[in-house]
Design a protein around this motif. Structure first.
Motif: not given
Length: 625
Positions: A351-352, A409-415, A598-599
């Motif tokens: 999850k985020p 940015v990093l976490i959103d790219d990863l998930i 699951r966004p």
């Protein structure tokens, strides 16, 4: 023997240290479990923090209330601001660190946190009940209960090390690997993979001839990472630059038949942007030389890190090749370079908040998520630690958006996108990098850190005072006007065009040929002519912040407008129980990707590969938007 903890953190690398300290600072009872109490916050690779985009992350960690910036400031031996010749969105702070002091300072910092306990052991199982983590079980058979668990296992999960044809278990030189945990997580339904990283040989600096290298000193006026009152450097150690040449390459090629990377014994993908020296000369055969950075490991050691010479070739080949590099003719090797292959878990399973989809209250941070680099690990640890605390106390999730920070940015790219190779942050990954500069991380994030009890009151008061000073100076620049006869001589000396009529200082600040030092001189001159306050009272960070904002006013306004448009999508939540199968009009690929990842928001859904614009439109209609 143990009470139930709010948070257990497994692993004491950069991610684990930030996670434990953040959760403890916010009031959680924390247990930090590490295989070796003597290697807390070990810099396994080069002894440095920051760099392009990475320096911005360290500043963001500091702004939120994390410790990496403070500890870097206390233990650095050199500071440089990279990319000064480019626009301010590219300016990136970097420091050379004292490896041993860095680790010691982190341990001291954690020991001063009264809510953090320690346990030396290996975790080889997590305890799960009804789909929720309830604690961990260690190699010694000890079961410790917790409300939340953060896994920051680094390169130790089934870690295997390679030097030429030699291979042995381990996650770092001299340390064993961790087994059992990957297998259990796979049984629970997690997908796993393998990645590879490497490190160069370490050299005795007394055996090097620095006269044959180019000196790379620190900045004349060294900066720092933290927005707190850490003390800037008053002395620095130089780094040095040398180069490989064809003779070096020829020797390295002799070992290719014994290379674990070329023979296929290493299956995991390595970092594309930090390749081994054998990979470089193989992929870039047209280049007759490669840059080598010679970096001291501390104030009081002769050990040297050979940045740019990461390798897993046989140690004899490594040594022979090194001695053909200018300045290394008589080099003495402390230990050879090696490669390490380890398990990771594709981060699309998160999850985020970095909590896993499959097991509630279980968080992953750092290299277990497929990233590379201390800074990338530290910011994930910080966010996982914050959210582990939030979960343990039934508080709302905490996230940083893409338009708020590189961390977002990093976490959103990863998930949303996942990664098939070790993920490294670059400024080019951020859509709004003009907004996400290293100089304004405090203005962007300190209030957020303060709102959850991580950033201190002193931090937020400093930030508010800085913001007020910037706004005040901006207004003064508009109010103070200069006549052509007062300033044209000075402008001519700076190769800047003359004024034809009276103009506000604000207009002159926007001129691209005038830098911050020029503006300081101009402001002081203007204040003298208008009996204003002395410019010397302006702090450097306030002046620099103001100059950047004035010079790039139009660009920043456009980026803020674009970020506001994005935020409208980010604020459209998708319920966690939403049934995508009911939306029959979705494309097959779009539906499968949405079900898997699951966004949390429509904005996140738009960035998933395979989810088309028409899928988004259909979702919006279905949700009544």
């Amino acid at each position: 023997m143990f009470n139930t903890y709010d948070v257990i953190v497994v692993g004491a690398g950069h991610a684990g240290c930030e996670a434990a300290h953040a959760a403890g600072t916010m009031g959680s009872s924390v247990l930090l479990i590490t295989m070796n109490m003597q290697t807390i916050a070990q810099m396994s690779c080069n002894p440095a923090m920051g760099g392009v985009a990475k320096g911005q992350i360290v500043r963001e960690i500091d702004a939120l209330g994390g410790q990496s910036g403070i500890i870097s400031d206390k233990t650095m031996i050199q500071f440089r601001m990279l990319n000064r010749s480019k626009g301010p969105a590219m300016w990136s702070p970097r420091c050379q660190s004292d490896r041993m002091l860095f680790a010691q300072e982190w341990r001291d910092t954690l020991e001063r946190n009264p809510n953090v306990d320690f346990w030396q052991d290996t975790v080889n199982e997590i305890l799960v009940k009804d789909g929720r983590v309830t604690g961990v079980k260690t190699a010694m058979g000890v079961e410790i209960m917790a409300k939340t668990v953060v896994l920051t296992n680094g390169t130790f999960l089934n870690g295997r090390m390679f030097i030429g044809e030699k291979t042995f278990g381990g996650g770092r030189t001299g340390e064993r690997s961790a087994t059992g945990l990957t297998e259990q997580l796979v049984q629970l339904g997690f997908e796993s993979g393998r990645m590879k990283t490497g490190t160069p040989p370490r050299i005795d600096g007394r055996s090097l001839d620095y006269s044959r290298m180019e000196e790379q000193p620190g900045d004349e006026i060294p900066g720092k990472f933290s927005y707190t009152d850490t003390v800037p450097l008053t002395k620095q150690r130089s780094c040095w630059i040398t180069y490989t040449e064809q003779g070096v390459h020829d020797v390295l090629k002799e070992g290719f038949e014994q290379s674990p990377m070329f023979t296929g014994r290493i299956k995991g993908l390595g970092p594309r942007y930090c390749p081994s020296i054998e990979d470089k000369i193989n992929r870039f055969a047209d280049k007759d030389r490669h840059q080598i950075f010679v970096e001291p490991e501390g104030w009081n050691t002769v050990e040297v890190y050979v940045n740019g010479f990461s390798t897993s070739l046989p140690e004899v080949i490594q040594y022979r090749a090194l001695t053909k590099i200018a300045g290394f003719e008589n080099a003495k090797m402390f230990r050879p370079g090696y490669a390490v292959e380890y398990d990771f878990f594709p981060p699309t399973q998160l999850k985020p908040t970095l909590e896993t989809h499959i097991v509630a209250n279980l968080f992953f941070a750092g290299q277990i998520n497929g990233t590379t680099g201390y800074e990338e690990a530290a910011c994930q640890g910080l966010m996982a630690g914050i959210n582990a605390h939030q979960n343990a106390h039934e508080e709302k999730p905490f996230t940083v958006g893409r338009s708020e920070g590189y961390i977002g940015v990093l976490i959103d790219d990863l998930i949303t996108k996942g990664t098939e190779e070790p993920y490294r942050m670059f400024t080019s990954r951020a859509e709004f990098r003009t907004l996400l500069r290293q100089d304004n991380a405090d203005l962007r994030l300190t209030e957020k850190g303060y709102s959850i009890g991580l950033a201190s009151e002193d931090r937020v008061e400093r930030t508010r005072a800085k913001q007020a000073a910037v706004e005040s100076l901006r207004q003064e620049l508009r109010d103070i006007k200069l006549r052509p006869d007062e300033v044209n001589g000075w402008l001519e000396s700076k190769n800047s065009s003359a004024l034809r009529e009276k103009a506000p200082l604000y207009n002159l600040v926007k001129r691209p040929e005038l830098d911050t030092d020029d503006i300081a001189e101009l402001i002081e001159m203007a204040y003298e002519k208008t009996d204003g306050a002395a410019a010397v009272l302006l702090s450097r960070d306030v002046l620099e912040q103001t100059v950047i904002e004035v010079k790039y006013d139009d660009y920043l306004a456009r980026e803020r407008e674009n970020a506001a448009k994005l935020s409208r999508w980010e604020n459209l939540d998708i319920p966690g129980t939403f049934d995508f199968d009911k939306v029959k009009a979705l494309s097959f690929e779009g539906r499968e990707k949405l079900k898997k990842l699951r966004p949390n928001t429509i904005g996140q859904a738009t960035r998933i590969s395979g989810v088309s614009p028409s899928d988004i439109s259909i979702l919006l209609v279905y949700m009544g938007r």
